[in-house]
Scaffold this motif. Structure first.
Motif, short mmCIF file in Angstrom:
data_model
loop_
_atom_site.label_atom_id
_atom_site.label_comp_id
_atom_site.label_asym_id
_atom_site.label_seq_id
_atom_site.Cartn_x
_atom_site.Cartn_y
_atom_site.Cartn_z
N PHE A 83 39.91 45.11 46.45
CA PHE A 83 39.75 46.54 46.21
C PHE A 83 38.29 46.96 46.16
CE2 PHE A 83 43.95 45.43 44.72
CZ PHE A 83 44.74 46.44 45.23
N ALA A 84 37.40 45.98 46.04
CA ALA A 84 35.95 46.13 46.20
C ALA A 84 35.38 47.44 45.64
CB ALA A 84 35.58 45.96 47.68
N ARG A 85 35.13 48.42 46.51
CA ARG A 85 34.44 49.65 46.10
C ARG A 85 35.40 50.77 45.72
NH1 ARG A 85 29.68 49.84 50.74
NH2 ARG A 85 28.71 47.82 50.18
N GLU A 86 36.68 50.49 45.65
CA GLU A 86 37.61 51.53 45.23
C GLU A 86 37.39 51.84 43.75
OE1 GLU A 86 41.67 50.99 46.33
OE2 GLU A 86 41.16 49.99 48.21
N LEU A 114 35.67 56.35 32.17
CA LEU A 114 34.55 55.57 32.67
C LEU A 114 34.87 55.05 34.07
CD1 LEU A 114 31.77 54.36 32.09
CD2 LEU A 114 32.90 52.38 31.09
N PRO A 115 34.57 55.84 35.10
CA PRO A 115 34.88 55.39 36.46
C PRO A 115 33.89 54.32 36.94
CG PRO A 115 33.80 57.52 36.51
CD PRO A 115 33.98 57.18 35.06
N VAL A 116 34.41 53.20 37.39
CA VAL A 116 33.59 52.13 37.97
C VAL A 116 34.32 51.63 39.21
CG1 VAL A 116 32.57 51.41 35.77
CG2 VAL A 116 34.72 50.38 36.53
N THR A 117 33.64 50.82 40.00
CA THR A 117 34.31 50.24 41.15
C THR A 117 35.13 49.03 40.71
OG1 THR A 117 32.46 48.75 41.66
CG2 THR A 117 32.42 50.95 42.65
N ALA A 118 36.12 48.69 41.51
CA ALA A 118 36.96 47.53 41.19
C ALA A 118 36.12 46.26 41.12
CB ALA A 118 38.06 47.39 42.25
N ARG A 119 35.14 46.16 42.00
CA ARG A 119 34.28 44.97 42.00
C ARG A 119 33.50 44.85 40.69
NH1 ARG A 119 30.41 45.04 46.91
NH2 ARG A 119 32.39 44.71 47.98
N SER A 120 32.95 45.96 40.21
CA SER A 120 32.19 45.93 38.96
C SER A 120 33.08 45.62 37.78
CB SER A 120 31.49 47.27 38.74
OG SER A 120 30.58 47.55 39.78
N PHE A 121 34.26 46.24 37.74
CA PHE A 121 35.19 45.98 36.64
C PHE A 121 35.59 44.51 36.61
CE2 PHE A 121 39.67 45.36 35.53
CZ PHE A 121 39.65 45.75 34.20
N ALA A 122 35.91 43.95 37.78
CA ALA A 122 36.32 42.55 37.84
C ALA A 122 35.18 41.63 37.40
CB ALA A 122 36.77 42.20 39.25
N ALA A 132 34.82 41.83 33.57
CA ALA A 132 35.96 41.21 32.90
C ALA A 132 35.91 39.68 33.00
CB ALA A 132 37.26 41.74 33.49
N VAL A 133 35.55 39.17 34.18
CA VAL A 133 35.44 37.73 34.36
C VAL A 133 34.35 37.17 33.44
CG1 VAL A 133 34.69 35.93 35.97
CG2 VAL A 133 36.38 37.62 36.69
N ALA A 134 33.21 37.85 33.39
CA ALA A 134 32.11 37.39 32.54
C ALA A 134 32.51 37.35 31.07
CB ALA A 134 30.89 38.30 32.74
N LEU A 135 33.23 38.36 30.60
CA LEU A 135 33.65 38.40 29.20
C LEU A 135 34.65 37.30 28.88
CD1 LEU A 135 34.01 42.26 28.61
CD2 LEU A 135 32.21 40.74 27.78
N LEU A 136 35.58 37.05 29.80
CA LEU A 136 36.58 36.01 29.56
C LEU A 136 35.95 34.61 29.54
CD1 LEU A 136 39.63 37.21 31.68
CD2 LEU A 136 39.46 37.09 29.20
N LEU A 137 34.87 34.42 30.28
CA LEU A 137 34.20 33.13 30.28
C LEU A 137 33.20 33.00 29.13
CD1 LEU A 137 33.50 32.69 34.09
CD2 LEU A 137 35.24 31.53 32.73
N LEU A 138 32.64 34.13 28.71
CA LEU A 138 31.59 34.09 27.69
C LEU A 138 32.13 33.73 26.32
CD1 LEU A 138 28.57 34.59 27.21
CD2 LEU A 138 29.11 36.98 26.73
N GLY A 139 33.34 34.20 26.00
CA GLY A 139 33.92 33.94 24.68
C GLY A 139 33.99 32.46 24.35
N PRO A 140 34.69 31.64 25.15
CA PRO A 140 34.74 30.20 24.85
C PRO A 140 33.38 29.53 24.87
CG PRO A 140 36.42 30.81 26.45
CD PRO A 140 35.52 32.01 26.29
N LEU A 141 32.49 30.01 25.75
CA LEU A 141 31.17 29.40 25.83
C LEU A 141 30.38 29.62 24.54
CD1 LEU A 141 29.38 27.82 27.79
CD2 LEU A 141 28.45 30.00 28.58
#
Length: 230
Positions: free
Chosen positions: A140-143, A151-159, A162-171
């Motif tokens: 979905f990239a730039r959709e 808070l409108p953002v692109t799908a790429r930015s949201f993903a 979200a990925v960074a937050l899910l990895l940062l917690g356990p780290l």
């Protein structure tokens, strides 16, 4: 006719829904039983050995981590379902489950060199969710994606966030082995999903089929179709 406040919500598609149900049922009924030790990825992967654990670990959260099902429910609904709608049920399941299984397998292989990585049991759908997020960002990239409608953002930015937050917690909690399956799953899904990414049209006229691969030198207007020119 009044519009339902839920009309703008995405449809919860079958593969995403049953992934959540399977993980919730397995985690609720098995995670506190002795059987869980044989199904989650842990030291027995090497010592017993138990080569099936990367296959069963994605469906079984360790005891005390069932709160992760809440995040899975939301992500599979709002992220996984649109990806499933784009790819189809079978392809979506193959992508996210395959990426998660490879992620847990990589952690098991890391445990061969660093046994401490498998000291605690590992399992759950977080790698599945991360694979879905990575595919969502690619497909979905730039959709635009509206978060809570404000808070409108692109799908790429949201993903990416979200990925960074899910990895940062356990780290931050010091559990670096916990991020290995998710990191591998997200990276694998990122690479594979590019095969199904829609390419923008270049505006060039493509080669005509059966023409030996040569590009047409002109555009042909069919006689008797003058009305289409108005």
């Amino acid at each position: 006719m009044p519009t339902s406040p839920f009309s703008g919500l995405p449809r919860f598609r079958p593969a995403s829904f049953w992934l959540l149900v399977a993980a919730a049922a397995a985690s609720a009924f098995v995670s506190d039983l002795p059987l869980a030790r044989h199904l989650q990825l842990g030291a027995s992967f090497i010592t017993d050995p138990a080569p099936w654990q990367p296959l069963t670990a994605p469906f079984l959260f360790p005891e005390g981590q069932l709160a992760g099902l809440i995040g899975t429910g939301l992500l599979q609904w709002f992220v996984g379902s649109p990806v499933e709608g784009r790819l189809g049920t079978a392809r979506y399941l193959g992508l996210v489950l395959g990426a998660a299984i490879v992620g847990y397998l990589v952690l098991g292989l890391v445990g061969l060199a660093v046994p401490a990585a498998l000291m605690l049991p590992h399992g759950g759908t977080t790698p599945v969710d991360l694979a879905a997020l990575a595919a969502f960002g690619v497909l979905f990239a730039r959709e635009p994606v509206s978060i809570f409608g404000v808070l409108p953002v692109t799908a790429r930015s949201f993903a990416g966030v979200a990925v960074a937050l899910l990895l940062l917690g356990p780290l931050l909690r010091g559990g670096w082995p916990d991020i290995v399956p998710g990191l591998v799953a997200a990276g694998l899904a990122l690479v594979v999903a590019r095969r199904w990414q829609k390419r923008p049209a270049s505006g060039k006229v493509g080669p005509r089929k059966g023409g030996g691969g040569k590009r047409p030198r002109h555009l042909r207007i069919v006689d008797g179709r003058e009305q289409y020119l108005n």
